[in-house]
Every structure is written in C-alpha cells, then in structure tokens.
Design a protein around this motif. Sequence first.
Motif, PDB file in Angstrom:
ATOM      1  N   ASN A 150       0.807  -1.023   0.039  1.00 29.76           N
ATOM      2  CA  ASN A 150       0.000  -0.099   0.014  1.00 29.76           C
ATOM      3  C   ASN A 150       0.407   1.141  -0.286  1.00 29.76           C
ATOM      4  O   ASN A 150       0.337   1.969  -0.447  1.00 29.76           O
ATOM      5  N   GLN A 151       1.821   1.388   0.551  1.00 27.63           N
ATOM      6  CA  GLN A 151       2.921   2.602   0.599  1.00 27.63           C
ATOM      7  C   GLN A 151       3.811   2.647  -0.204  1.00 27.63           C
ATOM      8  O   GLN A 151       3.520   3.983  -1.148  1.00 27.63           O
TER       9      GLN A 151
ATOM     10  N   ILE B 116       4.498   3.289 -14.924  1.00 26.29           N
ATOM     11  CA  ILE B 116       5.219   3.176 -13.922  1.00 26.29           C
ATOM     12  C   ILE B 116       3.863   1.838 -13.665  1.00 26.29           C
ATOM     13  O   ILE B 116       2.795   1.827 -13.202  1.00 26.29           O
ATOM     14  N   SER B 117       4.744   1.056 -12.998  1.00 27.62           N
ATOM     15  CA  SER B 117       4.152  -0.668 -12.371  1.00 27.62           C
ATOM     16  C   SER B 117       3.305  -0.836 -11.435  1.00 27.62           C
ATOM     17  O   SER B 117       3.743   0.132 -10.359  1.00 27.62           O
ATOM     18  N   ASP B 118       2.333  -1.336 -11.141  1.00 29.35           N
ATOM     19  CA  ASP B 118       2.407  -1.951  -9.431  1.00 29.35           C
ATOM     20  C   ASP B 118       2.986  -2.263  -8.392  1.00 29.35           C
ATOM     21  O   ASP B 118       3.769  -2.791  -9.462  1.00 29.35           O
ATOM     22  N   PRO B 119       3.499  -2.364  -7.608  1.00 29.64           N
ATOM     23  CA  PRO B 119       3.816  -2.897  -6.749  1.00 29.64           C
ATOM     24  C   PRO B 119       4.328  -4.387  -7.226  1.00 29.64           C
ATOM     25  O   PRO B 119       3.410  -5.451  -7.134  1.00 29.64           O
ATOM     26  N   VAL B 120       5.688  -4.905  -7.111  1.00 28.86           N
ATOM     27  CA  VAL B 120       5.859  -6.386  -7.992  1.00 28.86           C
ATOM     28  C   VAL B 120       6.851  -6.951  -6.726  1.00 28.86           C
ATOM     29  O   VAL B 120       7.394  -6.388  -5.966  1.00 28.86           O
ATOM     30  N   GLU B 121       6.076  -8.639  -6.388  1.00 27.61           N
ATOM     31  CA  GLU B 121       7.200  -9.039  -5.034  1.00 27.61           C
ATOM     32  C   GLU B 121       7.470  -9.903  -5.949  1.00 27.61           C
ATOM     33  O   GLU B 121       7.739 -10.425  -6.926  1.00 27.61           O
ATOM     34  N   SER B 122       9.259  -9.823  -5.536  1.00 24.03           N
ATOM     35  CA  SER B 122      10.346 -11.073  -5.879  1.00 24.03           C
ATOM     36  C   SER B 122      10.780 -11.177  -4.216  1.00 24.03           C
ATOM     37  O   SER B 122      10.902 -10.822  -2.825  1.00 24.03           O
ATOM     38  N   ASP B 123      11.890 -12.433  -4.013  1.00 27.87           N
ATOM     39  CA  ASP B 123      12.873 -12.780  -3.605  1.00 27.87           C
ATOM     40  C   ASP B 123      13.542 -11.455  -2.688  1.00 27.87           C
ATOM     41  O   ASP B 123      13.805 -11.237  -1.682  1.00 27.87           O
ATOM     42  N   PHE B 124      14.230 -10.062  -3.681  1.00 26.81           N
ATOM     43  CA  PHE B 124      14.161  -8.853  -2.818  1.00 26.81           C
ATOM     44  C   PHE B 124      14.017  -8.670  -2.322  1.00 26.81           C
ATOM     45  O   PHE B 124      13.499  -7.380  -1.224  1.00 26.81           O
ATOM     46  N   GLY B 125      12.520  -8.216  -1.874  1.00 25.35           N
ATOM     47  CA  GLY B 125      11.493  -6.988  -1.985  1.00 25.35           C
ATOM     48  C   GLY B 125      10.263  -7.155  -2.912  1.00 25.35           C
ATOM     49  O   GLY B 125       9.742  -7.749  -3.787  1.00 25.35           O
ATOM     50  N   PHE B 126       9.479  -6.020  -2.018  1.00 25.89           N
ATOM     51  CA  PHE B 126       7.732  -5.345  -3.492  1.00 25.89           C
ATOM     52  C   PHE B 126       9.295  -4.389  -4.101  1.00 25.89           C
ATOM     53  O   PHE B 126      10.143  -2.829  -3.938  1.00 25.89           O
TER      54      PHE B 126
ATOM     55  N   ARG C  66      13.506   2.470 -14.193  1.00 25.76           N
ATOM     56  CA  ARG C  66      14.327   3.066 -12.554  1.00 25.76           C
ATOM     57  C   ARG C  66      13.907   2.142 -11.412  1.00 25.76           C
ATOM     58  O   ARG C  66      12.552   1.537 -12.123  1.00 25.76           O
ATOM     59  N   HIS C  67      13.731   2.141 -10.458  1.00 24.26           N
ATOM     60  CA  HIS C  67      12.820   1.204  -9.496  1.00 24.26           C
ATOM     61  C   HIS C  67      12.600   1.162  -8.197  1.00 24.26           C
ATOM     62  O   HIS C  67      13.731   2.728  -7.499  1.00 24.26           O
ATOM     63  N   ILE C  68      12.077   1.746  -6.847  1.00 24.06           N
ATOM     64  CA  ILE C  68      11.938   2.228  -5.880  1.00 24.06           C
ATOM     65  C   ILE C  68      12.149   0.290  -5.079  1.00 24.06           C
ATOM     66  O   ILE C  68      10.535   0.038  -5.136  1.00 24.06           O
ATOM     67  N   LEU C  69      12.897   0.034  -4.678  1.00 21.12           N
ATOM     68  CA  LEU C  69      12.481  -1.449  -3.573  1.00 21.12           C
ATOM     69  C   LEU C  69      12.317  -0.737  -1.463  1.00 21.12           C
ATOM     70  O   LEU C  69      13.007  -0.303  -1.246  1.00 21.12           O
ATOM     71  N   ILE C  70      11.626  -1.962  -1.753  1.00 22.69           N
ATOM     72  CA  ILE C  70      11.485  -1.703   0.279  1.00 22.69           C
ATOM     73  C   ILE C  70      11.228  -3.007   0.579  1.00 22.69           C
ATOM     74  O   ILE C  70      10.603  -4.199  -0.286  1.00 22.69           O
ATOM     75  N   ILE C  71      11.773  -3.767   1.343  1.00 25.31           N
ATOM     76  CA  ILE C  71      12.163  -4.853   2.109  1.00 25.31           C
ATOM     77  C   ILE C  71      11.303  -5.296   3.358  1.00 25.31           C
ATOM     78  O   ILE C  71      11.302  -4.210   4.072  1.00 25.31           O
ATOM     79  N   PRO C  72      10.144  -5.418   2.763  1.00 25.76           N
ATOM     80  CA  PRO C  72       9.245  -6.267   3.876  1.00 25.76           C
ATOM     81  C   PRO C  72      10.094  -7.081   5.560  1.00 25.76           C
ATOM     82  O   PRO C  72      10.365  -7.652   5.496  1.00 25.76           O
ATOM     83  N   LYS C  73       9.946  -6.003   6.646  1.00 24.02           N
ATOM     84  CA  LYS C  73      10.162  -6.755   7.647  1.00 24.02           C
ATOM     85  C   LYS C  73      10.442  -7.457   8.934  1.00 24.02           C
ATOM     86  O   LYS C  73       8.875  -7.221   9.111  1.00 24.02           O
TER      87      LYS C  73
END
Length: 454
Positions: A203-204, A263-273, A289-296
């Motif tokens: 959502n962020q 711009i894509s919707d958030p995409v999940e991979s092994d690295f995060g979203f 280019r991307h913005i990566l956020i890793i769920p903690k």
Amino acid sequence: MKLHKHLTIAFLFCLLFASVRAQEPAPTGQVLDKIVAKVDNYILLESDIQKTYLEALSQRQQGAEPPTRCQVFESLMINKLMVAKAEIDSVMVTDAEVQLQTEQRFSMVLQQFGGDESTLVEAYGKTADQLKSEIQEVIREQLIVQRMRTRITEGLTVSPAEVRDFFYSIPTDSLPFFSAEVTVGQIVKKPEVNEQTKEAVYNQLKQFKADILAGNADFADLARQYSEDPGSAVNGGDLGFSSKGQMVPEYETAALGLRQGEISDPVESDFGFHMIQLLEKKGTTYNTRHILIIPKATEADIVKSERFLDSLKTEIQAGKIDFAKAAKENSDDRNTSDNGGFFTDPATSSNRLTLRTLEDPVLYFTLDSMEVGNITEPIRFEDPREGTKVRILYYKAKYPAHRANLEDDYEKLKAATLRKKEDELLETWFLTAKEDIFIDLDPTYDRCNALTEK
C-alpha cells in the motif's frame, strides 16, 4: 622464473589480499606515494605495492617462500591489465553487484568493532563513507579480474593422475604446512514476513505511484529517500540498461510489460517489493528505475523461525534426518545449502577451511566455545541486505595442523593443479594481451622485467 608463477600470485593477491586491505587498518610506516605504472586509464601507486607486500608477508603460510617486491608489483600490474582488457572486451560487472558486496564487506568490518562506527572511524582515520568508497573500488577490480580469468579458462579440468603428478613434483621439504582446519555447517532460515506487513508495504508503494501520477511527488526523489536498494537509490532508482535474463523473473516480466514511461503496480520478488518505471527499450535491452522496499520480519516472525530450527535440530540429534539432507531441504542460504549446509573455502571448494577463512567474526567466536559434533541453539544474526535471520551451526570436525599430503589435502592439491594449468593458458593470453594495452612503467621497477617471459 616462468610468468605463470606470477599469475598465480596475481590472482591470489586479488582474491585474498585486496579484501584484507579493506578490512584491516593500514600498516604503520610512511610511504612516499607516486605512480609507478600506468596501464591504459588505470594507475598503480607505490603505496599499493607497499601495503600488499606487507600484507602478503603477514598472511603467508608457515614455511612458504615470501614474495619479492617485484612479484607483488607484477601481480598488481597484471590485475590492472586484466581490468583494462576487460573494458576493451566488454566484460563488465554491475553497480548492483559491487554495491551488494561492498555493503556485506563493510558490515563484516563493522562487526569487528562491535558495530560501533565511531570506533571504526578512530581506528582507520576515515569516515564510514570513505571506507565504503575504498572497499567498493577494490571489490570492483576483484570481480572483474575473477570474471576475466573465468572467461579465459572456462572448461579446464584436471584428472586424479594430474593431481598426483603435481603433488609428487613438489620436493618434500617444500610441501606447504597447513594450519588447523575445521568443517562447519549451517542451516539458515529467513523469517517469513506476515501478510499484514507485506500488505502495508504494498500500500505504501501504491501511494507513491498515486502521488507521482498526480504530480505531487517525483519518482527519483522518492527513490533516493525510501528505496532500500543501495546500488540504485543514490541514482534516483536508475538501474541502467539490462539484458533479458539479467533481472529476477518477476522484475523482468513486469518491466517488459510496461510502455515507455509507465509505472507498474508493486511487484514482489525475493528481494522485496518493487515499483518499476520503464525508461527506454533499445533492441533486446531495457532501462528501468525502481523503488525497492523490503518488508521487515516482526518479532513473532523471527520466533517462528527459531522454533522451526529448534525442532529440526532435535530431529537431527535423534538421527531422524541427516544434517546435510536437512540443510539441502530447509536452508535459505544459497551459498551453503547445495553443499549440505557446509561452508567451503572459495579458493579450493573444500569443506575443510581455516578459521581465518570464516570471515564472519561471530562464527569464529561461536566455534571457539563449541565442542566438535555439537549443534548450536538457534542463533539470530544480521544479513546486511535482508535483515534478521536465524541459523543453527554444526561443528562437524577439526583437523590438526599438518604438512600437505594427498589423503588429507586432495581438494586443495586439485585446486592448485588446476590453477597451474590455468596459469599456463593465461601465460599465452597475457603475452598477447599486453600488446593491445598502453603500459608505462616507472624506471625504478625496470629491474623487475614485468610482463616478460622468463
């Protein structure tokens, strides 16, 4: 002396001593610095030779012949030659690869100072950013040299007969003396992040996208502020051009499904979203280019992993499952799971390694308090990129210091035999490659006859 002996020294210095330079405070003693060699656009400094020479002396194994300054000079210049030739041959490493290894190396250095940056800065006389910059350049050169050597020697193998011939060609009084060694395994669990935390991250990023499309925010500014990909965040999230197959499948599929500028919707991979923007397509490559956020992981997520490993430990100790099988089926550490969870010496691929080879100081001190055959309770540790993880360690065996022999040291001797064979191939390559590169040597090193067949 044949050139291929120097090639082995060059490769080992690049793998071993270059990394030490980034991990230990500089040796004492003033060095009047100057450029002693130019190899195309790359320079070699007198201080580089001095540092590497002192480190080679301190790191050499008991009974081994110490290197000469000429050997060190030639080895470091060969590294520069390989980097220059790699540029001509378009053999590259990505910024992301370099940044990832830089963060991992810096984290290990920081752990040696108890995680206290101020103590580290006092020891080195440099800020954390300055140290990272130095480590980054060393790692970039190291990765390029490794990649070039692999490319040139691809497909080479050695037979058991060649290993025996190599061993018996070494005079008995010249056989190396190996330090005490250990065999250690691990099973690692990366805590599975709960769905509520993942949803919050999703959502962020969705809100970031909405703000950008509404003109209330800039993609690059958000990437610099929020992205957890250290290699691209400083560049506004720009990853540069990628070839098909270079990115993880989830990322590539989403990126190639976008129109330019979309711009894509958030995409999940092994690295995060990831939130991805396609900047340009050019032939079979694409720039994103991307913005990566890793769920903690939460405390509850971590405890769940600890309980899983505790149960697995009980099954191993009860003989219900073999440690190696349990590691292959359950460990989240790709570097060790395929080898039954056991750490390997990167130079020999052997499961027997010295404690010095275990770069992680936490491992060193944990083993120091263990008995052979024991398995630890679940231990938390910090991965520089992926946060808190949990592992159990198995101290399988300890081997006393000894002089090299075929029975105990076959894997090391096999690796040495292969290096000799590779060096003989590289000798021809070097003598040819140096004709394509501009090289200018300081007269003080003319006596070394560097890069000439001897």
